[in-house]
Structure formats: structure tokens, C-alpha cells
Enzyme design. Structure first.
Site, PDB file in Angstrom:
ATOM      1  CB  SER A  85     -23.731 -38.796 -46.503  1.00  0.00           C
ATOM      2  OG  SER A  85     -24.363 -39.356 -45.858  1.00  0.00           O
TER       3      SER A  85
HETATM    4  N1  SAH Z   1     -28.135 -35.612 -42.966  1.00  0.00           N
HETATM    5  C1  SAH Z   1     -26.711 -35.973 -42.420  1.00  0.00           C
HETATM    6  C2  SAH Z   1     -25.542 -37.353 -41.808  1.00  0.00           C
HETATM    7  C3  SAH Z   1     -25.940 -37.549 -41.622  1.00  0.00           C
HETATM    8  S1  SAH Z   1     -25.099 -37.823 -40.562  1.00  0.00           S
HETATM    9  C4  SAH Z   1     -26.097 -34.123 -43.289  1.00  0.00           C
HETATM   10  O1  SAH Z   1     -27.479 -34.031 -44.774  1.00  0.00           O
HETATM   11  O2  SAH Z   1     -25.324 -33.889 -43.174  1.00  0.00           O
HETATM   12  C5  SAH Z   1     -25.971 -39.617 -39.622  1.00  0.00           C
HETATM   13  C6  SAH Z   1     -26.865 -38.274 -38.515  1.00  0.00           C
HETATM   14  O3  SAH Z   1     -27.215 -38.934 -37.730  1.00  0.00           O
HETATM   15  C7  SAH Z   1     -26.133 -37.724 -37.041  1.00  0.00           C
HETATM   16  O4  SAH Z   1     -25.789 -36.693 -36.938  1.00  0.00           O
HETATM   17  C8  SAH Z   1     -25.788 -38.641 -35.628  1.00  0.00           C
HETATM   18  O5  SAH Z   1     -25.635 -38.386 -34.849  1.00  0.00           O
HETATM   19  C9  SAH Z   1     -27.877 -38.973 -36.569  1.00  0.00           C
HETATM   20  N2  SAH Z   1     -27.771 -40.315 -35.059  1.00  0.00           N
HETATM   21  C10 SAH Z   1     -27.557 -40.970 -35.270  1.00  0.00           C
HETATM   22  N3  SAH Z   1     -28.017 -42.333 -34.887  1.00  0.00           N
HETATM   23  C11 SAH Z   1     -29.456 -41.016 -34.564  1.00  0.00           C
HETATM   24  C12 SAH Z   1     -30.783 -41.678 -33.600  1.00  0.00           C
HETATM   25  N4  SAH Z   1     -31.321 -43.023 -33.230  1.00  0.00           N
HETATM   26  N5  SAH Z   1     -31.817 -40.756 -33.773  1.00  0.00           N
HETATM   27  C13 SAH Z   1     -31.795 -39.425 -34.769  1.00  0.00           C
HETATM   28  N6  SAH Z   1     -30.209 -38.927 -35.497  1.00  0.00           N
HETATM   29  C14 SAH Z   1     -29.479 -40.365 -34.993  1.00  0.00           C
END
Ligand code: SAH
Length: 218
Positions: free
Chosen positions: A64
Site C-alpha cells: 500500500s
Molecule cells: N499489508 C501488506 C499489503 C497487503 S495487500 C503490506 O504491507 O505489504 C493484501 C494482502 O492480503 C495480499 O497479500 C493478499 O494475498 C492478502 N489476502 C487476501 N485475502 C486474504 C485472506 N483471506 N487471508 C489472508 N490474507 C489475505
């Protein structure tokens, strides 16, 4: 691991920019000032790592914008020693910011590739969450619950009730709610049954998906 004076200088500029954009929480700003964001993204983007931009990471996901991380983290009101659950480890950057704020971080990632990637970075930079796992974040971590804070870093179309039950009374969950665009939403647990909901403007996150890749393939 290279984190030299140039990177540090750029981080200080980023912190100044975040202040100008209205971020006031000193703990959040200091943590952002310490975490080497350039090590969480592809080296092709390294020179842009401290601009306020989102970047692609593996598996079609994104790290993000620093402003979004700063805003969402400010809404969590993290206190030193808080037990924080993060859903969506992604690159691991948000988790590292929380660790630098003194939180005891538990983080879940749905995609194995990203889980492995973040583990490598945590080892490299020596900033480690207390517990990182690979699985479906919608289920939370019942064996470690309750949590002081829960941060969901993917957009959820519905309110994940299971996660709300894993919040301490007095605890806060921050989650982007919606499909293509989301509303940054907080839930304060005021009693066993009651939550106070507040909204903090539009945001854009990749969607939160149910089940892990492994389960989907079966
Ligand atoms: N916090 C991260 C950015 C996250 S992007 C950072 O600092 O880089 C969102 C993330 O959520 C992705 O990696 C995606 O694979 C994950 N995601 C999506 N659905 C999910 C779920 N049900 N459980 C765990 N992770 C999930």
C-alpha cells in the site's frame, strides 16, 4: 542488506510529506522512519520506494501507499505491548511498522508465495512479528485470541464476524469495507455484544479472498 544514509534521508522526507498530509501520530511516523521500505519492494522500484506510491509485489498483490499505511495504523491507536492481528501480510511492510511501534504482531497471509517472501525479509532486516502464518485470514487466529487490535489490509465485501469475536473488549479493528472501492471503517468493541462503528473515507485495497490457494485447488 543495504540501508544507507541516502535511504535514511529519503525516509525523513517521506515522514515530512506524511506530516503535511495530516498524519500526526508520532509513534507511527517514527516507525515509518525506521523501517527500510525499499527492501520490501522489487529492486527495480528501489529509487521510488520513498515516494507516496503503491507498488506491485508478488502474486498480483500490492504494497500500500505509505499514506494509507500511516492512516490505517493511526486509526488503530496502537499502544506498546498491544497484541495486534494483521490480515494480509503481503510484503510484510505493515507488520514491520507495527513491530517497530512495540506491538506483539500476529500476521496471516493467504498466498504461500507472499508468506515465503515476507519471511525472508523479516529475517533479513531483523524485525520479526511474534507469529506469522499462511492461511485464511477470515478465520483469524482463535488459539491466540483475544487481540487488542486487528488490522485488515485487504478490502472485504462483508464484515468478518469471526474477527470481531477475536477482539478484546475495548479493542479496535480497522478494515476497508467494500468491493472495488472501500470505506476505511473502525469497530470499537464496547461490550461482549456491542461495537461502535466509525467511517474514515474512501480507500482502495486489493480484495480479501476466502480460503487459501491450497484449499482452492482441491
Ligand atoms: N499489508 C501488506 C499489503 C497487503 S495487500 C503490506 O504491507 O505489504 C493484501 C494482502 O492480503 C495480499 O497479500 C493478499 O494475498 C492478502 N489476502 C487476501 N485475502 C486474504 C485472506 N483471506 N487471508 C489472508 N490474507 C489475505
Amino acid at each position: 542488506m543495504i540501508d544507507d544514509f541516502k535511504h535514511k534521508g529519503k525516509r525523513e522526507q517521506l515522514v515530512r510529506l506524511l506530516r503535511e498530509k495530516g498524519i500526526e501520530d508520532e509513534n507511527v511516523l517514527q516507525a515509518i522512519n525506521r523501517v527500510p521500505r525499499h527492501l520490501f519492494i522489487d529492486s527495480a522500484f528501489e529509487e521510488f520506494a520513498y515516494q507516496d506510491n503503491a507498488f506491485p509485489i508478488a502474486a498480483g498483490q500490492t504494497i500500500s501507499h505509505p499514506y494509507t499505511v500511516a492512516k490505517q495504523t493511526s486509526l488503530l491507536h496502537v499502544l506498546k505491548g498491544d497484541k495486534v492481528l494483521e490480515i494480509g501480510t503481503g510484503s510484510g511492510y505493515q507488520a514491520a511498522v507495527l513491530v517497530e511501534m512495540g506491538a506483539e504482531v500476529y500476521t496471516i497471509e493467504r498466498q504461500k508465495e507472499l508468506f515465503d517472501f515476507s519471511q525472508r525479509i523479516f529475517r533479513k532486516i531483523q524485525i520479526r512479528p511474534k507469529y506469522a502464518t499462511y492461511g485464511d485470514g477470515y478465520k483469524g487466529l482463535p488459539s491466540f485470541a483475544p487481540f487488542d487490535r486487528i488490522i485488515v489490509t485487504a478490502g472485504s465485501a462483508t464484515i468478518p464476524k469471526t474477527l470481531l469475536t477475536q477482539l478484546k473488549i475495548g479493542g479496535i479493528m480497522v478494515i476497508p469495507l467494500g468491493t472495488t472501492n472501500q470505506m476505511m471503517t473502525t469497530f470499537l468493541r464496547v461490550s461482549e455484544r456491542d461495537f461502535e462503528r466509525m467511517e474514515f473515507g474512501d480507500c482502495q485495497f486489493v480484495p480479501m479472498l476466502e480460503r487459501t490457494e491450497k484449499e482452492v485447488k482441491r
